[in-house]
Motif scaffolding. Structure first.
Motif, PDB file in Angstrom:
ATOM      1  N   ASP A  87       0.854  -1.185   0.000  1.00  0.00           N
ATOM      2  CA  ASP A  87       0.000   0.000   0.000  1.00  0.00           C
ATOM      3  C   ASP A  87       0.892   1.237   0.000  1.00  0.00           C
ATOM      4  OD1 ASP A  87      -1.746   2.096   0.519  1.00  0.00           O
ATOM      5  OD2 ASP A  87      -3.066   0.857   1.750  1.00  0.00           O
ATOM      6  N   HIS A  88       0.930   1.931  -1.136  1.00  0.00           N
ATOM      7  CA  HIS A  88       1.768   3.125  -1.245  1.00  0.00           C
ATOM      8  C   HIS A  88       1.290   4.230  -0.307  1.00  0.00           C
ATOM      9  CE1 HIS A  88       4.261   1.959  -4.725  1.00  0.00           C
ATOM     10  NE2 HIS A  88       3.192   1.273  -5.121  1.00  0.00           N
ATOM     11  N   THR A  89      -0.018   4.285  -0.058  1.00  0.00           N
ATOM     12  CA  THR A  89      -0.536   5.369   0.789  1.00  0.00           C
ATOM     13  C   THR A  89      -0.191   5.149   2.254  1.00  0.00           C
ATOM     14  OG1 THR A  89      -2.641   4.187   0.876  1.00  0.00           O
ATOM     15  CG2 THR A  89      -2.446   5.922  -0.757  1.00  0.00           C
ATOM     16  N   ALA A  90      -0.134   3.881   2.689  1.00  0.00           N
ATOM     17  CA  ALA A  90       0.223   3.582   4.077  1.00  0.00           C
ATOM     18  C   ALA A  90       1.693   3.235   4.228  1.00  0.00           C
ATOM     19  CB  ALA A  90      -0.633   2.430   4.596  1.00  0.00           C
ATOM     20  N   ASP A  91       2.399   3.037   3.091  1.00  0.00           N
ATOM     21  CA  ASP A  91       3.822   2.706   3.074  1.00  0.00           C
ATOM     22  C   ASP A  91       4.083   1.404   3.832  1.00  0.00           C
ATOM     23  OD1 ASP A  91       6.432   3.067   2.322  1.00  0.00           O
ATOM     24  OD2 ASP A  91       6.969   4.288   4.064  1.00  0.00           O
ATOM     25  N   GLU A  92       3.233   0.383   3.582  1.00  0.00           N
ATOM     26  CA  GLU A  92       3.427  -0.916   4.206  1.00  0.00           C
ATOM     27  C   GLU A  92       2.631  -1.960   3.434  1.00  0.00           C
ATOM     28  OE1 GLU A  92       2.045  -0.481   8.175  1.00  0.00           O
ATOM     29  OE2 GLU A  92      -0.074  -0.553   7.634  1.00  0.00           O
ATOM     30  N   VAL A  93       2.948  -3.261   3.675  1.00  0.00           N
ATOM     31  CA  VAL A  93       2.231  -4.363   3.032  1.00  0.00           C
ATOM     32  C   VAL A  93       0.970  -4.655   3.839  1.00  0.00           C
ATOM     33  CG1 VAL A  93       2.318  -6.788   2.371  1.00  0.00           C
ATOM     34  CG2 VAL A  93       4.334  -5.329   2.059  1.00  0.00           C
ATOM     35  N   ARG A  94      -0.170  -4.723   3.126  1.00  0.00           N
ATOM     36  CA  ARG A  94      -1.441  -4.997   3.792  1.00  0.00           C
ATOM     37  C   ARG A  94      -2.226  -6.028   2.988  1.00  0.00           C
ATOM     38  NH1 ARG A  94      -3.959   0.790   5.898  1.00  0.00           N
ATOM     39  NH2 ARG A  94      -2.384   1.201   7.497  1.00  0.00           N
ATOM     40  N   THR A  95      -3.223  -6.632   3.668  1.00  0.00           N
ATOM     41  CA  THR A  95      -4.109  -7.599   3.026  1.00  0.00           C
ATOM     42  C   THR A  95      -5.529  -7.054   3.050  1.00  0.00           C
ATOM     43  OG1 THR A  95      -2.701  -9.455   3.685  1.00  0.00           O
ATOM     44  CG2 THR A  95      -4.980  -9.962   3.072  1.00  0.00           C
ATOM     45  N   TYR A  96      -6.202  -7.070   1.876  1.00  0.00           N
ATOM     46  CA  TYR A  96      -7.544  -6.526   1.768  1.00  0.00           C
ATOM     47  C   TYR A  96      -8.506  -7.608   1.292  1.00  0.00           C
ATOM     48  CZ  TYR A  96      -5.072  -2.065   1.843  1.00  0.00           C
ATOM     49  OH  TYR A  96      -4.274  -1.022   2.195  1.00  0.00           O
ATOM     50  N   PRO A  97      -9.675  -7.734   1.930  1.00  0.00           N
ATOM     51  CA  PRO A  97     -10.708  -8.641   1.390  1.00  0.00           C
ATOM     52  C   PRO A  97     -11.209  -8.090   0.053  1.00  0.00           C
ATOM     53  CG  PRO A  97     -11.174  -8.041   3.674  1.00  0.00           C
ATOM     54  CD  PRO A  97     -10.093  -7.123   3.199  1.00  0.00           C
ATOM     55  N   LEU A  98     -11.320  -8.941  -0.933  1.00  0.00           N
ATOM     56  CA  LEU A  98     -11.753  -8.483  -2.254  1.00  0.00           C
ATOM     57  C   LEU A  98     -13.175  -7.929  -2.228  1.00  0.00           C
ATOM     58  CD1 LEU A  98     -10.239 -11.266  -4.561  1.00  0.00           C
ATOM     59  CD2 LEU A  98      -9.763  -8.810  -4.692  1.00  0.00           C
ATOM     60  N   HIS A  99     -14.040  -8.500  -1.352  1.00  0.00           N
ATOM     61  CA  HIS A  99     -15.424  -8.039  -1.357  1.00  0.00           C
ATOM     62  C   HIS A  99     -15.567  -6.634  -0.783  1.00  0.00           C
ATOM     63  CE1 HIS A  99     -15.094  -9.578   2.799  1.00  0.00           C
ATOM     64  NE2 HIS A  99     -16.067  -8.716   3.092  1.00  0.00           N
ATOM     65  N   ARG A 100     -14.512  -6.097  -0.142  1.00  0.00           N
ATOM     66  CA  ARG A 100     -14.574  -4.725   0.386  1.00  0.00           C
ATOM     67  C   ARG A 100     -13.962  -3.711  -0.582  1.00  0.00           C
ATOM     68  NH1 ARG A 100     -16.619  -4.202   5.173  1.00  0.00           N
ATOM     69  NH2 ARG A 100     -16.701  -5.978   6.620  1.00  0.00           N
ATOM     70  N   ILE A 101     -13.446  -4.171  -1.691  1.00  0.00           N
ATOM     71  CA  ILE A 101     -12.905  -3.272  -2.717  1.00  0.00           C
ATOM     72  C   ILE A 101     -14.051  -2.872  -3.649  1.00  0.00           C
ATOM     73  CG2 ILE A 101     -11.303  -3.042  -4.636  1.00  0.00           C
ATOM     74  CD1 ILE A 101      -9.445  -4.984  -3.228  1.00  0.00           C
ATOM     75  N   THR A 102     -14.382  -1.564  -3.679  1.00  0.00           N
ATOM     76  CA  THR A 102     -15.523  -1.097  -4.481  1.00  0.00           C
ATOM     77  C   THR A 102     -15.212  -1.107  -5.965  1.00  0.00           C
ATOM     78  OG1 THR A 102     -14.841   1.233  -4.383  1.00  0.00           O
ATOM     79  CG2 THR A 102     -16.209   0.401  -2.574  1.00  0.00           C
ATOM     80  N   GLY A 103     -13.937  -0.988  -6.323  1.00  0.00           N
ATOM     81  CA  GLY A 103     -13.569  -0.955  -7.726  1.00  0.00           C
ATOM     82  C   GLY A 103     -12.093  -0.654  -7.876  1.00  0.00           C
ATOM     83  N   VAL A 104     -11.574  -0.841  -9.079  1.00  0.00           N
ATOM     84  CA  VAL A 104     -10.165  -0.587  -9.355  1.00  0.00           C
ATOM     85  C   VAL A 104     -10.058   0.254 -10.613  1.00  0.00           C
ATOM     86  CG1 VAL A 104      -9.367  -2.702  -8.265  1.00  0.00           C
ATOM     87  CG2 VAL A 104      -9.967  -2.725 -10.690  1.00  0.00           C
ATOM     88  N   ALA A 105      -8.936   0.965 -10.722  1.00  0.00           N
ATOM     89  CA  ALA A 105      -8.641   1.727 -11.935  1.00  0.00           C
ATOM     90  C   ALA A 105      -7.140   1.672 -12.151  1.00  0.00           C
ATOM     91  CB  ALA A 105      -9.112   3.169 -11.804  1.00  0.00           C
ATOM     92  N   GLU A 106      -6.754   1.558 -13.417  1.00  0.00           N
ATOM     93  CA  GLU A 106      -5.333   1.511 -13.734  1.00  0.00           C
ATOM     94  C   GLU A 106      -4.755   2.914 -13.736  1.00  0.00           C
ATOM     95  OE1 GLU A 106      -4.255  -1.117 -17.041  1.00  0.00           O
ATOM     96  OE2 GLU A 106      -6.392  -1.636 -17.154  1.00  0.00           O
ATOM     97  N   LEU A 107      -3.504   3.034 -13.301  1.00  0.00           N
ATOM     98  CA  LEU A 107      -2.835   4.334 -13.239  1.00  0.00           C
ATOM     99  C   LEU A 107      -2.221   4.659 -14.590  1.00  0.00           C
ATOM    100  CD1 LEU A 107      -1.063   4.113  -9.774  1.00  0.00           C
ATOM    101  CD2 LEU A 107      -3.333   4.990 -10.310  1.00  0.00           C
ATOM    102  N   ALA A 108      -2.084   5.959 -14.833  1.00  0.00           N
ATOM    103  CA  ALA A 108      -1.433   6.395 -16.066  1.00  0.00           C
ATOM    104  C   ALA A 108       0.021   5.950 -16.075  1.00  0.00           C
ATOM    105  CB  ALA A 108      -1.541   7.911 -16.212  1.00  0.00           C
ATOM    106  N   ASP A 109       0.593   5.865 -17.264  1.00  0.00           N
ATOM    107  CA  ASP A 109       1.965   5.370 -17.395  1.00  0.00           C
ATOM    108  C   ASP A 109       2.969   6.258 -16.686  1.00  0.00           C
ATOM    109  OD1 ASP A 109       1.015   3.268 -18.878  1.00  0.00           O
ATOM    110  OD2 ASP A 109       1.312   4.293 -20.806  1.00  0.00           O
ATOM    111  N   ASP A 110       2.673   7.572 -16.566  1.00  0.00           N
ATOM    112  CA  ASP A 110       3.606   8.504 -15.921  1.00  0.00           C
ATOM    113  C   ASP A 110       3.184   8.799 -14.490  1.00  0.00           C
ATOM    114  OD1 ASP A 110       1.312   9.822 -16.521  1.00  0.00           O
ATOM    115  OD2 ASP A 110       2.299  11.656 -17.292  1.00  0.00           O
TER     116      ASP A 110
END
Length: 844
Positions: free
Chosen positions: A819-842
């Motif tokens: 997790d870049h925002t928390a600066d640590e490795v975390r585990t997330y349940p998939l059912h709690r992820i509302t959605g994903v989006a790919e980041l721009a190349d830059d």
């Protein structure tokens, strides 16, 4: 630095906050703690919250006068304004050196509190602050300035504007916009403006002089006088409504020589010393007041020991009970209210919670009594310092026109602790032994927190300051108006500044201006306050008199206590004698009633003789011995018991005397036997009636034993002292601040990371939404490619957040990712992820 290398100017407050480091953001959240409750999700939300009306009003109210004047000047400047424009408005054409020196700090405070943003070439006041401080007919500006020429001519006809331009000696233009621009240029050009005013009639200039410092509005008739007509024709006065004209801001600034305020106040007013005393005199006087404070609180609780006044239905003491308490303490009613509230704040008294609720001492009072005197004093003042209950309001009226009563609701004022601390800090900044002039203290406080709008009608802070000065003297924190050594230790304040030569050569009563930098007195944590209180108690200890174990008996049936008495001696003497006078020495008087009181409490005549002989430094006077023996001889000769009530006595002659006494007619006495009389009243009434007739009866039990009457100490169940009512959200501690900054930075990173076109929501701040199958496929692909993703996540408490993660593996319905925002490795349940989006190349 080249133009290409120079960082771009921020386009919004959020961008300005994004450019700050953690130290600067931490300073903002400390100075405006309402911004952290609850913790913002990102810097955009923080900026939005910082611009809300309630938060901006709170921030403006906490500015000192010069910083507020700076904000007021920015509100009437162009938006954006340059630093030089602001300096001109604050320092004027003469460039006041004090203003020039103080302005950078004032502007820095406004920037730190996010009320101003942008560089020195583009200073912007937060929009809400500009709306609050900018002039309008409904809300005049504190500067006294009116609207600009452009604002005042907004509804004027183009023909009339052209007439004004022509009369002012300017060439006519083809449209109103250029005409207003031309007129504004004239009014802001000092040379041309001076030439125009040189042609004005003297009485027209008098009109301008009356309006120049505000209010800028005036009334005119339908046919204005020539002096007004000359000004109206040239736009030096502009109509705003039928019969109303205004002095344009540009004209006023020219007449003011550029000043936005008539009197800029860059330097706080000095606190003046009204008198200077020797430090030893101050400390001894304060110690005397501290001893009196302890004695007063003890006397109050002794008076309420068997159960105090009843609690009103709405809470608090009745007016009658407060008067009765004031008489018992021999103080005015406002002072009695202070002592009652102090004992309540210290947790020494509370309602007992019974059906017929009364005030009484708490178990903490008995513990407090066992402490040494200095520690008892430190307990009282430590409760006083942070208390928000304000005894000075007792007797006033609340918003619903109800009388405010002691110990009742409505007495909390959240500003009281801050004002109290600030007043004592100003005293700590004076030289040792210097007592301040009260008005100079109030003037300083008004500079530090200037009054705005409706506050001027109810200057609560000044009243709180006056009460703080008197209460500090009453408690012995100050002596003769000057802060004592133990009072300084209580605050954790540094050593007093050295006396100035003027102070050394002047005697008491001389008024001395004391010029010094304000002493910075820290706000102590609870643990630090305990240490400071212990230090204050140590300094007070040698100043308080040692309790004595003796009295001086006099031949006139009095005993003189030349100082404070030890508790057992004071308690017994309080039963055996009545207090006749107080002061440096306490005088007790022995009476038949007081001796009978001691006998009723179970003492015998021999016990009383032994007690007096053991504790008197003078021989026991013969009249006192005779008094004790005489009362003891008659005490219990008559016996009163419950029939309804009866009197029995072995000497029937005494009963005959009672029956013959006309004063006993109301008791309904009749003889049952040669040694027994029956009465038609209860035993207590019969006891009082016989004592009023001069006899000394004793009550007896059903078994015929003499009843021993002792004072019954009534105590409440364990109670905690009332909690102070805080003034807004508390200042965050370092741990909370670090966690909040980490969360805000993380949320901001997630919300500002670039996404691929078409994969992110159109609304900024909205979480990405994808189906479960698409979410799983995108995450699995990211594990293979090592790319980072932007996800929306809802935790178990239902709180939504945005995160940037680099998936490592997907298994069992969980995704493990860095997790870049928390600066640590975390585990997330998939059912709690509302959605994903790919980041721009830059996005890196």
């Amino acid at each position: 630095m080249s133009t290409e290398d120079r960082p771009a100017a921020p386009r919004s407050l959020a961008e300005a906050l994004r450019g700050r480091d953690d130290v600067s953001l931490g300073a903002l959240l400390r100075s405006r703690p309402d911004l952290i409750t609850p913790v913002p999700t990102d810097l955009t939300q923080l900026a939005t919250r910082a611009g809300t009306r309630a938060s901006v009003v709170r921030a403006l109210e906490r500015l000192d006068r010069f910083t507020l004047q700076t904000a007021e000047a920015l509100a009437v400047a162009a938006d954006p304004a340059t630093y030089d424009e602001l300096l001109g408005l604050m320092a004027g054409d003469d460039a006041d050196p004090a203003v020039v020196q103080a302005l950078p700090h004032a502007l820095g405070v406004l920037r730190e509190q996010a009320l101003v943003w942008g560089g020195d070439d583009r200073l912007r006041l937060v929009r809400t602050a500009r709306e609050l401080l900018a002039p309008s007919p409904q809300h005049p500006s504190p500067t006294g300035l009116g609207p600009t020429v452009q604002e005042a001519t907004a509804g004027m006809s183009p023909g009339r504007i052209q007439e004004i331009v022509t009369a002012a000696g300017l060439p006519s233009t083809h449209d109103s916009v250029s005409a207003v621009t031309s007129l504004t240029g004239l009014f802001t050009d000092r040379r041309r403006m001076a030439a125009l005013l040189a042609k004005a009639p003297a009485d027209s200039l008098d009109v301008l002089e009356r309006l120049v410092w505000g209010p800028p509005y005036g009334q005119v008739t339908a046919d204005p006088a020539p002096r007004l007509r000359w000004l109206l024709d040239r736009g030096l006065l502009l109509p705003t409504a039928p019969g109303t004209v205004v002095l344009p801001r540009e004209v006023a600034l020219h007449l003011r020589r550029g000043l936005a305020h008539q009197t800029p106040e860059p330097v706080p007013p000095a606190v003046e010393a009204a008198a200077v005393h020797r430090p030893q005199v101050v400390d001894s006087t304060a110690a005397g007041q501290a001893y009196t404070a302890l004695a007063t609180v003890e006397e109050l609780l002794k008076d309420w020991d068997e159960g105090g006044p009843a609690v009103l239905r709405a809470g608090g003491l009745s007016v009658r009970d407060l008067k009765r308490t004031a008489v018992a303490l021999d103080v005015p009613e406002p002072v009695a209210a202070f002592w009652v509230e102090l004992a309540y704040a210290a947790g020494l008294i509370a309602p007992d919670g019974e059906a017929d609720e009364r005030y009484a001492a708490t178990p903490a009072y008995d513990e407090w009594l066992e402490l040494p005197a200095p520690e008892r004093w430190s307990r009282l003042v430590t409760a006083w310092l942070p208390a928000t209950r304000t005894p000075g309001l007792v007797g006033g009226r609340d918003a619903k026109d109800r009388t405010l009563s002691a110990l009742g609701p409505g007495l909390d004022r959240s500003a009281a602790p801050e004002v109290r601390h600030r007043v004592l800090a100003l005293l700590a900044g004076l030289p040792e032994g210097a007592a301040p002039a009260a008005e100079s203290v109030l003037a300083r406080l008004r500079w530090e927190r200037p009054l705005r709008g409706a506050q001027r009608e109810d200057d609560l802070r000044s009243r709180l300051a006056e009460w703080a000065l008197s209460e500090a003297e009453r408690l012995g924190v100050t002596g003769r108006g000057a802060l004592s050594a133990h009072g300084r230790a209580l605050l954790g304040a540094p050593a007093a500044p050295a006396k100035s030569p003027e102070a050394e050569s002047s005697g008491p009563g001389d008024k001395l201006p004391v010029h010094h930098r304000p002493t910075q007195v820290p706000t102590l944590s609870p643990a630090e306050q305990d240490v400071a209180s212990a230090a204050a108690a140590r300094l007070l200890t040698p100043l308080l008199p040692e309790p004595l174990d003796h009295v001086l008996l006099q031949a006139d049936l009095t005993a003189v206590a030349p100082g404070p008495l030890r508790r057992p001696l004071a308690g017994m003497l309080g039963v055996l004698a009545d207090v006749e006078s107080k002061g440096g020495a306490t005088v007790y008087r022995f009476t038949p009633g007081s001796v009978r009181r001691a006998l009723d409490a179970g003492q015998s005549a021999s016990d009383l003789h032994a007690f007096l002989a053991a504790h008197s430094r003078t021989p026991v006077p013969q009249p006192l011995t005779y008094l004790i023996d005489d009362v003891a001889r008659r005490h219990g000769h008559l016996r009163v018991g419950a029939a309804s009530a009866y009197v029995r006595c072995d000497d029937d002659a005494v009963l005959n005397e009672i029956l013959a006494d006309k004063r006993g007619a109301g008791l309904g006495l009749r003889r049952l036997a040669p040694t027994v009389l029956a009465a038609q009243t209860d035993p207590a009434g019969l006891l009082e009636g016989l004592r009023a007739m001069g006899f000394a009866p004793a009550a007896e039990s059903a078994e015929g034993d003499v009843l021993i009457t002792r004072a019954h100490a009534h105590r409440t169940p364990p109670r905690t002292a009332p909690e102070p009512v805080p003034e807004g959200p508390p200042v965050p501690d370092d741990t909370l601040l670090a966690a909040a900054l980490r969360a805000i930075r993380a949320g901001d990173l997630a919300s500002t990371t670039p996404r691929k076109p078409g994969t992110a929501p159109e609304v900024n701040g909205e979480l990405p939404r994808t189906g479960s199958a698409e979410t799983l496929a995108t995450v699995q692909a990211a594990v293979l490619t090592g790319e980072a993703l932007w996800i929306g996540y809802v935790n178990a408490e239902g709180a939504a957040s945005q995160r940037v993660i680099a998936p490592i593996r997907v298994e069992g319905g969980f995704v493990t990712a860095y997790d870049h925002t928390a600066d640590e490795v975390r585990t997330y349940p998939l059912h709690r992820i509302t959605g994903v989006a790919e980041l721009a190349d830059d996005a890196g």
